[in-house]
Design a protein around this motif. Sequence first.
Motif, PDB file in Angstrom:
ATOM      1  N   UNK A  15       0.849  -1.191   0.000  1.00  0.00           N
ATOM      2  CA  UNK A  15       0.000   0.000   0.000  1.00  0.00           C
ATOM      3  C   UNK A  15       0.882   1.237   0.000  1.00  0.00           C
ATOM      4  N   UNK A  16       0.246   2.373  -0.117  1.00  0.00           N
ATOM      5  CA  UNK A  16       0.932   3.654  -0.071  1.00  0.00           C
ATOM      6  C   UNK A  16       0.406   4.433   1.124  1.00  0.00           C
ATOM      7  N   UNK A  17       1.302   4.811   2.027  1.00  0.00           N
ATOM      8  CA  UNK A  17       0.939   5.592   3.210  1.00  0.00           C
ATOM      9  C   UNK A  17       1.194   7.054   2.892  1.00  0.00           C
ATOM     10  N   UNK A  18       0.194   7.885   3.108  1.00  0.00           N
ATOM     11  CA  UNK A  18       0.267   9.299   2.728  1.00  0.00           C
ATOM     12  C   UNK A  18       0.405  10.191   3.948  1.00  0.00           C
ATOM     13  N   UNK A  19       1.243  11.190   3.799  1.00  0.00           N
ATOM     14  CA  UNK A  19       1.324  12.259   4.785  1.00  0.00           C
ATOM     15  C   UNK A  19       0.867  13.526   4.071  1.00  0.00           C
ATOM     16  N   UNK A  20      -0.407  13.906   4.252  1.00  0.00           N
ATOM     17  CA  UNK A  20      -0.939  15.044   3.505  1.00  0.00           C
ATOM     18  C   UNK A  20      -0.287  16.372   3.861  1.00  0.00           C
ATOM     19  N   UNK A  21       0.298  16.468   5.043  1.00  0.00           N
ATOM     20  CA  UNK A  21       0.894  17.731   5.458  1.00  0.00           C
ATOM     21  C   UNK A  21       2.299  17.921   4.907  1.00  0.00           C
ATOM     22  N   UNK A  25       4.349  10.451  -0.026  1.00  0.00           N
ATOM     23  CA  UNK A  25       3.724   9.135  -0.131  1.00  0.00           C
ATOM     24  C   UNK A  25       4.822   8.100   0.096  1.00  0.00           C
ATOM     25  N   UNK A  26       4.565   7.168   1.004  1.00  0.00           N
ATOM     26  CA  UNK A  26       5.534   6.137   1.362  1.00  0.00           C
ATOM     27  C   UNK A  26       5.009   4.773   0.893  1.00  0.00           C
ATOM     28  N   UNK A  27       5.874   3.984   0.273  1.00  0.00           N
ATOM     29  CA  UNK A  27       5.528   2.649  -0.204  1.00  0.00           C
ATOM     30  C   UNK A  27       5.717   1.654   0.937  1.00  0.00           C
ATOM     31  N   UNK A  59      10.041   3.338   1.657  1.00  0.00           N
ATOM     32  CA  UNK A  59      10.690   4.462   0.999  1.00  0.00           C
ATOM     33  C   UNK A  59       9.648   5.481   0.538  1.00  0.00           C
ATOM     34  N   UNK A  60      10.082   6.714   0.435  1.00  0.00           N
ATOM     35  CA  UNK A  60       9.208   7.777  -0.051  1.00  0.00           C
ATOM     36  C   UNK A  60       9.157   7.709  -1.572  1.00  0.00           C
ATOM     37  N   UNK A  61       7.953   7.762  -2.101  1.00  0.00           N
ATOM     38  CA  UNK A  61       7.772   7.732  -3.546  1.00  0.00           C
ATOM     39  C   UNK A  61       8.259   9.053  -4.122  1.00  0.00           C
ATOM     40  N   UNK A  62       9.108   8.952  -5.109  1.00  0.00           N
ATOM     41  CA  UNK A  62       9.640  10.150  -5.747  1.00  0.00           C
ATOM     42  C   UNK A  62       8.964  10.327  -7.098  1.00  0.00           C
ATOM     43  N   UNK A  63       8.290  11.438  -7.239  1.00  0.00           N
ATOM     44  CA  UNK A  63       7.604  11.737  -8.483  1.00  0.00           C
ATOM     45  C   UNK A  63       7.492  13.238  -8.633  1.00  0.00           C
ATOM     46  N   UNK A  64       7.755  13.755  -9.818  1.00  0.00           N
ATOM     47  CA  UNK A  64       7.628  15.203  -9.984  1.00  0.00           C
ATOM     48  C   UNK A  64       6.203  15.698  -9.814  1.00  0.00           C
ATOM     49  N   UNK A  65       5.238  14.800  -9.883  1.00  0.00           N
ATOM     50  CA  UNK A  65       3.841  15.228  -9.803  1.00  0.00           C
ATOM     51  C   UNK A  65       3.249  15.127  -8.398  1.00  0.00           C
TER      52      UNK A  65
END
Length: 115
Positions: A15-21, A25-27, A59-65
């Motif tokens: 899953x992907x864990x999100x930190x909205x603040x 996004x962490x895998x 790990x933190x998902x790396x994406x320019x978007x």
Amino acid sequence: MLKSIEEAYDAKRVCFLCDPFKCEICFKVLDPSLIGADDNGNRPFPAGCTTSYFELDSTTVKSPSIESNKRPSFQILSFHAKLSVQSALHRGWITQQQSDKLQSTIKVSSPPKKE
């Protein structure tokens, strides 16, 4: 998204864990069979990929978007994460304590609006 990750995501094995603040996004790998396979504890992706689930876990998902309007919905990813963690607990992949810790990090909310 790599097909093997997409399939594992659909099966609630990751899953992907999100930190909205922090807009991060962490895998997270929930199924331990994806992590351990060889003597080093790595299990590479199929089709000749060199990155393993072991290396990607937490790990933190790396994406320019990620910080743009094109990023995935934090609410949908967080809802999926809640369901995935519940499924992992039911399947015996994680303990109740691990489930509680993960559930406490899942925030089903949108990131703050930029002014």
